[in-house]
Design an enzyme around this catalytic site. Sequence first.
Site, PDB file in Angstrom:
ATOM      1  N   LYS A  66       0.847  -1.190   0.000  1.00 49.79           N
ATOM      2  CA  LYS A  66       0.000   0.000   0.000  1.00 49.79           C
ATOM      3  C   LYS A  66       0.884   1.242   0.000  1.00 49.79           C
ATOM      4  CE  LYS A  66      -0.683   1.872   4.457  1.00 49.79           C
ATOM      5  NZ  LYS A  66      -1.411   2.342   5.547  1.00 49.79           N
ATOM      6  N   HIS A  78      -1.860  -5.247   5.555  1.00 50.26           N
ATOM      7  CA  HIS A  78      -1.348  -6.137   6.607  1.00 50.26           C
ATOM      8  C   HIS A  78      -2.372  -6.374   7.718  1.00 50.26           C
ATOM      9  CE1 HIS A  78      -0.260  -2.325   8.586  1.00 50.26           C
ATOM     10  NE2 HIS A  78      -0.356  -3.000   9.693  1.00 50.26           N
ATOM     11  N   GLU A  99      -3.939   5.346  17.706  1.00 54.33           N
ATOM     12  CA  GLU A  99      -2.493   5.251  17.913  1.00 54.33           C
ATOM     13  C   GLU A  99      -2.066   6.341  18.881  1.00 54.33           C
ATOM     14  OE1 GLU A  99      -0.286   4.229  13.951  1.00 54.33           O
ATOM     15  OE2 GLU A  99      -1.816   5.705  13.496  1.00 54.33           O
ATOM     16  N   HIS A 145      -7.443  -0.155   5.867  1.00 49.34           N
ATOM     17  CA  HIS A 145      -7.542  -1.006   7.060  1.00 49.34           C
ATOM     18  C   HIS A 145      -8.951  -1.011   7.675  1.00 49.34           C
ATOM     19  CE1 HIS A 145      -3.336  -1.100   6.592  1.00 49.34           C
ATOM     20  NE2 HIS A 145      -3.032  -0.015   7.262  1.00 49.34           N
ATOM     21  N   LYS A 154      -4.100   9.627  15.258  1.00 51.54           N
ATOM     22  CA  LYS A 154      -2.772   9.579  15.869  1.00 51.54           C
ATOM     23  C   LYS A 154      -2.756  10.443  17.125  1.00 51.54           C
ATOM     24  CE  LYS A 154      -0.114   8.553  11.766  1.00 51.54           C
ATOM     25  NZ  LYS A 154       0.330   7.246  12.291  1.00 51.54           N
TER      26      LYS A 154
HETATM   27  P1  NAP Z   1      11.942   3.353   1.462  1.00 49.12           P
HETATM   28  O1  NAP Z   1      12.506   3.194   2.822  1.00 49.12           O
HETATM   29  O2  NAP Z   1      11.972   4.687   0.819  1.00 49.12           O
HETATM   30  O3  NAP Z   1      12.678   2.301   0.527  1.00 49.12           O
HETATM   31  C1  NAP Z   1      12.520   2.293  -0.860  1.00 49.12           C
HETATM   32  C2  NAP Z   1      13.337   1.164  -1.451  1.00 49.12           C
HETATM   33  O4  NAP Z   1      13.201   1.211  -2.879  1.00 49.12           O
HETATM   34  C3  NAP Z   1      14.816   1.243  -1.145  1.00 49.12           C
HETATM   35  O5  NAP Z   1      15.320  -0.060  -0.947  1.00 49.12           O
HETATM   36  C4  NAP Z   1      15.403   1.823  -2.439  1.00 49.12           C
HETATM   37  O6  NAP Z   1      16.731   1.411  -2.518  1.00 49.12           O
HETATM   38  C5  NAP Z   1      14.491   1.148  -3.472  1.00 49.12           C
HETATM   39  N1  NAP Z   1      14.412   1.854  -4.743  1.00 49.12           N
HETATM   40  C6  NAP Z   1      14.088   3.151  -4.954  1.00 49.12           C
HETATM   41  N2  NAP Z   1      14.125   3.438  -6.270  1.00 49.12           N
HETATM   42  C7  NAP Z   1      14.473   2.294  -6.900  1.00 49.12           C
HETATM   43  C8  NAP Z   1      14.686   1.956  -8.264  1.00 49.12           C
HETATM   44  N3  NAP Z   1      14.551   2.845  -9.243  1.00 49.12           N
HETATM   45  N4  NAP Z   1      15.025   0.684  -8.546  1.00 49.12           N
HETATM   46  C9  NAP Z   1      15.174  -0.228  -7.570  1.00 49.12           C
HETATM   47  N5  NAP Z   1      15.001   0.039  -6.267  1.00 49.12           N
HETATM   48  C10 NAP Z   1      14.656   1.282  -5.945  1.00 49.12           C
HETATM   49  O7  NAP Z   1      10.420   2.880   1.403  1.00 49.12           O
HETATM   50  P2  NAP Z   1       9.674   1.880   2.407  1.00 49.12           P
HETATM   51  O8  NAP Z   1       9.227   2.653   3.585  1.00 49.12           O
HETATM   52  O9  NAP Z   1      10.486   0.670   2.606  1.00 49.12           O
HETATM   53  O10 NAP Z   1       8.354   1.545   1.582  1.00 49.12           O
HETATM   54  C11 NAP Z   1       8.333   0.641   0.495  1.00 49.12           C
HETATM   55  C12 NAP Z   1       6.888   0.446   0.039  1.00 49.12           C
HETATM   56  O11 NAP Z   1       6.140  -0.079   1.129  1.00 49.12           O
HETATM   57  C13 NAP Z   1       6.179   1.746  -0.354  1.00 49.12           C
HETATM   58  O12 NAP Z   1       5.238   1.450  -1.367  1.00 49.12           O
HETATM   59  C14 NAP Z   1       5.439   2.135   0.934  1.00 49.12           C
HETATM   60  O13 NAP Z   1       4.311   2.935   0.665  1.00 49.12           O
HETATM   61  C15 NAP Z   1       5.046   0.771   1.433  1.00 49.12           C
HETATM   62  N6  NAP Z   1       4.781   0.717   2.870  1.00 49.12           N
HETATM   63  C16 NAP Z   1       5.748   1.041   3.761  1.00 49.12           C
HETATM   64  C17 NAP Z   1       5.490   0.976   5.127  1.00 49.12           C
HETATM   65  C18 NAP Z   1       6.563   1.289   6.130  1.00 49.12           C
HETATM   66  O14 NAP Z   1       6.270   1.180   7.339  1.00 49.12           O
HETATM   67  N7  NAP Z   1       7.759   1.654   5.739  1.00 49.12           N
HETATM   68  C19 NAP Z   1       4.222   0.589   5.586  1.00 49.12           C
HETATM   69  C20 NAP Z   1       3.240   0.247   4.641  1.00 49.12           C
HETATM   70  C21 NAP Z   1       3.543   0.310   3.297  1.00 49.12           C
HETATM   71  P3  NAP Z   1      17.861   2.151  -3.360  1.00 49.12           P
HETATM   72  O15 NAP Z   1      17.784   3.600  -3.017  1.00 49.12           O
HETATM   73  O16 NAP Z   1      19.099   1.458  -2.925  1.00 49.12           O
HETATM   74  O17 NAP Z   1      17.523   1.870  -4.763  1.00 49.12           O
END
Ligand code: NAP
Length: 482
Positions: A147, A177, A215, A239, A330
Amino acid sequence: MVSRVIPVRSFDLVIFGATGDLAKRKIFPSLFRRFLAGQVPQDSQIIGAARSNLSRKTFSDLVKNSIKNVNELNIKENDLKKFLKCLNYIQIDATGSDGWNELKKVLRPSKIQAFYFSVSPSIFGSLAQSLHNYEITHENIRIVVEKPFGRNLETSKQLNIILSEHFKEEQIYRIDHYLGKETVQNLMAIRFGNMLFEPLWNAQYVDHIQITVSETVGVGDRSEYYDHSGAMRDMVQNHLMQLLCLIAMEPPARFEPDSVRDEKLKVIRALDPVAPHHIVRGQYGSGSDHADYRADVDNKNSKTESFVALKVNISNYRWAGVPFYIRTGKRLKARTSEIAVVFKEKPHSIFGPEARNHQNALIIRLQPDEGITMDVTIKEPGPGGMRLIDVPLDMTFSETLGLDVDAVPDAYERLIMDVIRGNQTLFMRGDEVEAAWRWTDPIINGWIERNDVPKPYDSGSSGPYDSLNLLEREGRKWREIM
Ligand code: NAP
């Protein structure tokens, strides 16, 4: 009692975004726990992919640290070592040509193959296209998408179109989730596994339903994303909508993906539009150890809501006239998620008018202390006539079942293993997501058109006063957030 492990076949799981927050906080620790539980076969391959130039050793250290950072894991070095052997890392740019041929080489056609898109939705399309261009896609692979699935109906449709160019619906696992939480599944067990509740589960006996997800934390590190989304997009559209569906849906013919999802879809389609006076938005104020919402998101003019409460009706035979009150926010008083099914007053009180105002309620607590409570009316013990009091019949699952809470798989563990097992029951279907946006969009667009400003509320409270009024003017009361 510990959870039973359903064996899965060995697999190749590619995690795009392997250096990101979600991968580190949820995906790797979850995979490790499933590995410890014996569910991940040792010859499985977990391939991290991102643009960062990491050696296999550096990536392995990153995963090791991310697992160690998840406190509750009591880790034995030997287990960790075995798990890390399953890891591989490939530098891949979703929008370029780096790494794709290498990825193709390490994938094993005889294994289950799944691709987790843990990256910004803006590059889902490039990933899907590259998987296709490099001939990695075939009809047995699965993709997992995170999401937010779009930020409105139009963008969610676009995403569905992009993904459907290369994957069939049966191959797409859209994660919410919440659906992987033990108690959320228990909702279905309680409703459809007992004779007791279902006959009462309708407008004839239910007065109203409350769904609360509160939260205590603020926006944290996600300020930019959150200020762009708000509680309606971040929580309600997905959710809380899923909880509402599980509470309100008709019994599916079978506990199978499309039977369950068809019924959920019918609920979403039957939701009435929400009138502006049936919805309250709020923004949290500062507290002793934290700033207010606008300072947190560094936007002094922000009109994004960190709280939303609303009343919605479901126009169908079962629920006509029964209000569903939902709220989330929140920086509230306590961290809790619960659903309360509040039953109607008795038609007649044989104990006189003073014995009225006792309504049974079934409370399903999703967190903390997962369990169910039934509020029943009894005679107050002792002399003094027939005085009635309400007492909770409380069943906290961990106590009643002697459950080792740490042994219960968390949502991500269950969902990732469901992807490997090819079971889509706990994932959202494309039409479901679109229907949820179709209902949400007019609410958000209405705020924009009316230049609506969220009401401030005290941090550590139950939200803005108006949200209490939403029920009180109808002679009802929110349950305490505690
Ligand atoms: P993040 O911390 O910004 O991580 C993004 C990831 O994508 C990094 O590993 C980055 O690595 C990689 N990336 C970016 N551009 C890329 C490209 N062009 N090619 C290949 N890899 C690339 O984001 P996140 O928080 O983990 O979230 C990831 C997804 O999960 C999003 O859709 C977010 O909305 C969703 N989500 C996150 C959470 C949470 O708690 N974090 C909760 C629910 C949903 P590099 O910079 O090394 O490429």
